[in-house]
Design a protein around this motif. Sequence first.
Motif, PDB file in Angstrom:
ATOM      1  N   LEU A   1      -3.603  14.688 -10.411  1.00  0.00           N
ATOM      2  CA  LEU A   1      -4.062  13.469 -10.103  1.00  0.00           C
ATOM      3  C   LEU A   1      -5.216  13.174 -10.985  1.00  0.00           C
ATOM      4  CD1 LEU A   1      -3.976  13.606  -6.328  1.00  0.00           C
ATOM      5  CD2 LEU A   1      -2.423  12.304  -7.822  1.00  0.00           C
ATOM      6  N   VAL A   2      -5.734  12.058 -11.223  1.00  0.00           N
ATOM      7  CA  VAL A   2      -6.787  11.516 -11.921  1.00  0.00           C
ATOM      8  C   VAL A   2      -8.103  11.852 -11.044  1.00  0.00           C
ATOM      9  CG1 VAL A   2      -8.169   9.732 -12.903  1.00  0.00           C
ATOM     10  CG2 VAL A   2      -5.704   9.828 -13.127  1.00  0.00           C
ATOM     11  N   ASP A   3      -9.042  12.704 -11.686  1.00  0.00           N
ATOM     12  CA  ASP A   3      -9.993  13.096 -10.702  1.00  0.00           C
ATOM     13  C   ASP A   3     -11.180  12.160 -10.963  1.00  0.00           C
ATOM     14  OD1 ASP A   3      -8.792  15.469  -9.441  1.00  0.00           O
ATOM     15  OD2 ASP A   3      -9.360  16.804 -11.272  1.00  0.00           O
TER      16      ASP A   3
ATOM     17  N   THR B   1      -4.022   8.310  -8.150  1.00  0.00           N
ATOM     18  CA  THR B   1      -3.487   7.787  -9.576  1.00  0.00           C
ATOM     19  C   THR B   1      -3.125   9.247 -10.232  1.00  0.00           C
ATOM     20  OG1 THR B   1      -4.844   5.812  -9.377  1.00  0.00           O
ATOM     21  CG2 THR B   1      -4.044   6.681 -11.718  1.00  0.00           C
ATOM     22  N   LEU B   2      -2.008   9.109 -10.867  1.00  0.00           N
ATOM     23  CA  LEU B   2      -1.403  10.288 -11.726  1.00  0.00           C
ATOM     24  C   LEU B   2      -1.987  10.299 -13.028  1.00  0.00           C
ATOM     25  CD1 LEU B   2       2.311  10.232 -10.680  1.00  0.00           C
ATOM     26  CD2 LEU B   2       0.767  11.827  -9.899  1.00  0.00           C
ATOM     27  N   ASP B   3      -2.323  11.478 -13.695  1.00  0.00           N
ATOM     28  CA  ASP B   3      -2.690  11.532 -14.989  1.00  0.00           C
ATOM     29  C   ASP B   3      -1.474  11.698 -15.632  1.00  0.00           C
ATOM     30  OD1 ASP B   3      -4.564  11.719 -17.013  1.00  0.00           O
ATOM     31  OD2 ASP B   3      -3.670  13.832 -17.079  1.00  0.00           O
ATOM     32  N   ALA B   4      -1.045  10.704 -16.698  1.00  0.00           N
ATOM     33  CA  ALA B   4       0.269  10.748 -17.479  1.00  0.00           C
ATOM     34  C   ALA B   4       0.220  12.268 -18.350  1.00  0.00           C
ATOM     35  CB  ALA B   4       0.412   9.531 -18.189  1.00  0.00           C
ATOM     36  N   ASN B   5      -0.578  12.440 -18.897  1.00  0.00           N
ATOM     37  CA  ASN B   5      -0.878  13.638 -19.893  1.00  0.00           C
ATOM     38  C   ASN B   5      -0.415  15.026 -18.879  1.00  0.00           C
ATOM     39  OD1 ASN B   5      -1.118  12.198 -21.961  1.00  0.00           O
ATOM     40  ND2 ASN B   5      -3.595  12.660 -21.867  1.00  0.00           N
ATOM     41  N   SER B   6      -1.051  15.164 -17.750  1.00  0.00           N
ATOM     42  CA  SER B   6      -0.774  16.283 -17.004  1.00  0.00           C
ATOM     43  C   SER B   6       0.248  16.181 -16.398  1.00  0.00           C
ATOM     44  CB  SER B   6      -2.104  16.384 -15.728  1.00  0.00           C
ATOM     45  OG  SER B   6      -3.240  16.317 -16.118  1.00  0.00           O
TER      46      SER B   6
ATOM     47  N   THR C   1       6.049   9.473 -18.837  1.00  0.00           N
ATOM     48  CA  THR C   1       5.093   8.479 -18.995  1.00  0.00           C
ATOM     49  C   THR C   1       5.449   7.154 -18.364  1.00  0.00           C
ATOM     50  OG1 THR C   1       3.941   9.381 -20.915  1.00  0.00           O
ATOM     51  CG2 THR C   1       3.582   7.427 -20.574  1.00  0.00           C
ATOM     52  N   HIS C   2       6.858   6.660 -18.800  1.00  0.00           N
ATOM     53  CA  HIS C   2       7.288   5.357 -18.182  1.00  0.00           C
ATOM     54  C   HIS C   2       7.421   5.729 -16.601  1.00  0.00           C
ATOM     55  CE1 HIS C   2       9.405   1.886 -17.466  1.00  0.00           C
ATOM     56  NE2 HIS C   2      10.456   2.420 -17.010  1.00  0.00           N
ATOM     57  N   ALA C   3       7.742   6.859 -15.988  1.00  0.00           N
ATOM     58  CA  ALA C   3       7.950   7.188 -14.669  1.00  0.00           C
ATOM     59  C   ALA C   3       6.444   7.084 -14.011  1.00  0.00           C
ATOM     60  CB  ALA C   3       8.671   8.239 -14.308  1.00  0.00           C
ATOM     61  N   VAL C   4       5.569   7.597 -14.729  1.00  0.00           N
ATOM     62  CA  VAL C   4       4.188   7.688 -14.207  1.00  0.00           C
ATOM     63  C   VAL C   4       3.513   6.350 -14.047  1.00  0.00           C
ATOM     64  CG1 VAL C   4       1.949   8.320 -14.787  1.00  0.00           C
ATOM     65  CG2 VAL C   4       3.828   9.916 -14.872  1.00  0.00           C
ATOM     66  N   ASP C   5       3.995   5.512 -15.036  1.00  0.00           N
ATOM     67  CA  ASP C   5       3.253   4.233 -15.128  1.00  0.00           C
ATOM     68  C   ASP C   5       3.792   3.327 -13.753  1.00  0.00           C
ATOM     69  OD1 ASP C   5       1.747   4.649 -17.421  1.00  0.00           O
ATOM     70  OD2 ASP C   5       3.426   3.553 -18.588  1.00  0.00           O
ATOM     71  N   GLN C   6       5.086   3.607 -13.380  1.00  0.00           N
ATOM     72  CA  GLN C   6       5.766   2.701 -12.274  1.00  0.00           C
ATOM     73  C   GLN C   6       5.008   3.195 -11.088  1.00  0.00           C
ATOM     74  OE1 GLN C   6       9.989   3.888 -12.986  1.00  0.00           O
ATOM     75  NE2 GLN C   6      10.198   1.574 -13.370  1.00  0.00           N
ATOM     76  N   VAL C   7       4.721   4.618 -10.952  1.00  0.00           N
ATOM     77  CA  VAL C   7       3.942   4.919  -9.583  1.00  0.00           C
ATOM     78  C   VAL C   7       2.534   4.586  -9.567  1.00  0.00           C
ATOM     79  CG1 VAL C   7       3.174   7.128  -8.605  1.00  0.00           C
ATOM     80  CG2 VAL C   7       5.560   7.304  -9.551  1.00  0.00           C
ATOM     81  N   ASN C   8       1.865   4.656 -10.746  1.00  0.00           N
ATOM     82  CA  ASN C   8       0.546   4.254 -10.717  1.00  0.00           C
ATOM     83  C   ASN C   8       0.437   2.482 -10.506  1.00  0.00           C
ATOM     84  OD1 ASN C   8      -0.524   6.752 -11.025  1.00  0.00           O
ATOM     85  ND2 ASN C   8      -0.672   6.471 -13.346  1.00  0.00           N
ATOM     86  N   ALA C   9       1.454   1.775 -10.667  1.00  0.00           N
ATOM     87  CA  ALA C   9       1.275   0.366 -10.330  1.00  0.00           C
ATOM     88  C   ALA C   9       0.813   0.066  -9.074  1.00  0.00           C
ATOM     89  CB  ALA C   9       2.560  -0.203 -10.837  1.00  0.00           C
ATOM     90  N   THR C  10       1.049   0.829  -8.154  1.00  0.00           N
ATOM     91  CA  THR C  10       0.675   0.880  -6.775  1.00  0.00           C
ATOM     92  C   THR C  10      -0.257   2.021  -6.066  1.00  0.00           C
ATOM     93  OG1 THR C  10       2.676   2.028  -5.969  1.00  0.00           O
ATOM     94  CG2 THR C  10       2.720  -0.409  -6.187  1.00  0.00           C
ATOM     95  N   ALA C  11      -0.803   2.643  -7.004  1.00  0.00           N
ATOM     96  CA  ALA C  11      -1.619   3.778  -6.759  1.00  0.00           C
ATOM     97  C   ALA C  11      -3.094   3.447  -6.670  1.00  0.00           C
ATOM     98  CB  ALA C  11      -1.592   4.631  -7.783  1.00  0.00           C
ATOM     99  N   ASP C  12      -3.832   4.026  -5.699  1.00  0.00           N
ATOM    100  CA  ASP C  12      -5.105   3.913  -5.548  1.00  0.00           C
ATOM    101  C   ASP C  12      -6.193   4.473  -6.455  1.00  0.00           C
ATOM    102  OD1 ASP C  12      -4.885   2.174  -3.449  1.00  0.00           O
ATOM    103  OD2 ASP C  12      -4.668   4.178  -2.058  1.00  0.00           O
TER     104      ASP C  12
ATOM    105  N   PHE D   1      16.653  18.510 -14.430  1.00  0.00           N
ATOM    106  CA  PHE D   1      15.674  18.702 -13.453  1.00  0.00           C
ATOM    107  C   PHE D   1      15.028  17.555 -12.749  1.00  0.00           C
ATOM    108  CE2 PHE D   1      13.756  17.703 -17.370  1.00  0.00           C
ATOM    109  CZ  PHE D   1      12.631  17.195 -17.012  1.00  0.00           C
ATOM    110  N   LYS D   2      14.224  17.967 -11.709  1.00  0.00           N
ATOM    111  CA  LYS D   2      13.620  16.734 -10.966  1.00  0.00           C
ATOM    112  C   LYS D   2      12.067  17.125 -10.928  1.00  0.00           C
ATOM    113  CE  LYS D   2      16.942  15.478  -7.312  1.00  0.00           C
ATOM    114  NZ  LYS D   2      17.134  15.596  -5.800  1.00  0.00           N
ATOM    115  N   VAL D   3      11.505  16.020 -11.205  1.00  0.00           N
ATOM    116  CA  VAL D   3       9.943  16.029 -11.243  1.00  0.00           C
ATOM    117  C   VAL D   3       9.707  15.359 -10.030  1.00  0.00           C
ATOM    118  CG1 VAL D   3       7.828  15.458 -12.351  1.00  0.00           C
ATOM    119  CG2 VAL D   3       9.840  15.913 -13.554  1.00  0.00           C
ATOM    120  N   LYS D   4       9.199  15.942  -8.808  1.00  0.00           N
ATOM    121  CA  LYS D   4       8.711  15.486  -7.557  1.00  0.00           C
ATOM    122  C   LYS D   4       7.416  15.837  -6.913  1.00  0.00           C
ATOM    123  CE  LYS D   4      11.800  18.517  -5.208  1.00  0.00           C
ATOM    124  NZ  LYS D   4      13.155  18.722  -4.483  1.00  0.00           N
ATOM    125  N   GLY D   5       6.756  15.022  -6.165  1.00  0.00           N
ATOM    126  CA  GLY D   5       5.313  15.211  -5.443  1.00  0.00           C
ATOM    127  C   GLY D   5       4.603  14.225  -6.119  1.00  0.00           C
ATOM    128  N   GLN D   6       3.534  14.040  -5.117  1.00  0.00           N
ATOM    129  CA  GLN D   6       2.283  13.209  -5.386  1.00  0.00           C
ATOM    130  C   GLN D   6       3.260  11.722  -5.689  1.00  0.00           C
ATOM    131  OE1 GLN D   6      -0.436  14.201  -4.992  1.00  0.00           O
ATOM    132  NE2 GLN D   6       0.218  16.115  -4.666  1.00  0.00           N
TER     133      GLN D   6
END
Length: 577
Positions: free
Chosen positions: A303-305, A275-280, A238-249, A172-177
């Motif tokens: 997203l982190v609210d 910024t993505l919420d890893a748990n979500s 979670t690893h994928a989320v951390d990589q995205v959040n490295a350049t997130a606002d 499967f693919k996880v995509k978006g945001q």
Amino acid sequence: MAQHSKGKHAAKKAPVRHKARRAASRPAQVPSESGLTSAESPGASKPKHGRDAAHASAAPKTVDMPKAADAPAKPVDAASGEAPKDQAVPEEGPNQSAEQPKKKRRKKLTAKQLGIAAAVVVGLVGASYLGGVLFFSTHFFPHTSISTLDISYDSPEQAAKELDDKIGAYSFKVKGQRMNVTVTSDQAGMALDSEGVSQEILSEQDAWAWPAEALKPHEVTEAVAEAMDASTLSEVITHAVDQVNATADPPVNAAVVFQEDTGKFVIAPEVQGNTLDANSVVAAALAGVVNLEKDVILTKEVLVDPTVYQDDQRLADACAKANQLARADVTFTLDGTPAANINALTIGQWVNVTPEFEVLFNNDELTMWAEGIADSFDTVGTERTYVRPDGKEVTVKGGSYGWRVDGEALETAAVEAVQNGTIGTVEVPVLQSGHGFTALGAQDWGARYVDIDLSEQYARFYDDDGTLIWESDIVSGAKGKTDSPRGVYSINRKQSPTVLIGEMTSEGEPEYESKVTYWMPFKGNSVGLHDASWQSAFGGQRYASGYGSHGCINLPTGAAGDLYGLIEVGDVVVVHY
């Protein structure tokens, strides 16, 4: 038709013999509930003959049936109205219905048949029901599915195999945001006890209720979710989320901020950020995996609210309180001259609204401001540049004259002014003051002062209006040895006469003892203006030729006397080159 006269005369047209024969040919009349037979009822019609009889036979008959508890009716004597004793009940006449017994027999037969049929149906239904119970004890109900996998009528073993096949080939693919990652079942570590899950699902079935349950949909995906080991999947996502959040606002909460262009505190709205919420994200991915979805589309829900929004009443209250502080507009003066100002622009740097919505006055910032003012307006010993009345530009540094600001008192005064919303002027509290302040770095004394020019070896005294009222040649301290101190000072006493005593030597004797008539010290009691009768001349380069003083300004006796009569304690003395 029968003729009646008040009910007392019987009909005479028919003989009794004929009447009896007809009576015998008719069925017995059933007594009515009133105790009268049909023949005895008032107004009853006799049998008709011919066309009338045929007509009468077509008319419906009304018969009063006996009650269930009454005995069958017996023949009744027409004359006495009583049933004759030992008279047999006449046989059924030709008009009496012969169908009634047949109907009774047919009803009994039909009930029997229905009973047999019912027993057969019950048997068939029971057999079918028990068969269903047996079948659905080992197979799934109709309309049973695990996500898109239909396991209706499957045994647990069949369902387990189908589930393993489905998961084994799954990716499967996880995509978006800003996220786009493909995960296979192996990468996700989608370990699953398929047989155990299938048996668990079956154990939840109530086979005895299969007739009703067979009509309902049974979505059992949740059982798979509970049994799935998602720890590896969580690590991958979670690893994928951390990589995205490295350049997130990151999200920014709504807050009270100061606007310099308006001079007011306002509420800055929240900013969502990306910024993505890893748990979500993990939860969304797991939900997609459980449903065996090919694409898990992430929405803004992951997203982190922000935690504080602009419509929060606590922000509004804090903003109002901060603006109450910002309304102060205070000008601090030094000797009546504006020296510093506190207004909204200044206060905006000192007021802080905490995440807990507390409005705090930043004392550290205020202390730094007060120290800055103190440093700026502590003019004692600072460098000043001014133009002497005769046009010479002079720069001088040092001395003891000037203003020394009380920093602590200034800080307290500023806090009180801000908290009270003061609008107006406040004198800068000082530890030492002078007179005639104009501006920082400029002449901070009045027009009245004594100007001692060491390079010219000449002294001048100017009055309050800048008029030269006294002047004289001088001899200053020996150049390079006992130079006269430079700077801005003030006369601290006047004494006449006195003895000037030098420093003590190693022999315990003072370096010198000089008797003077006019003593006008400006640096402590050690350096001042005085008469010097021992000098044979004044001015020129005598101070550099070995005739200089120990630091004092030597004057001719007459000039010293004139100055002594003019100068006052507190008058400024400026010594410069």
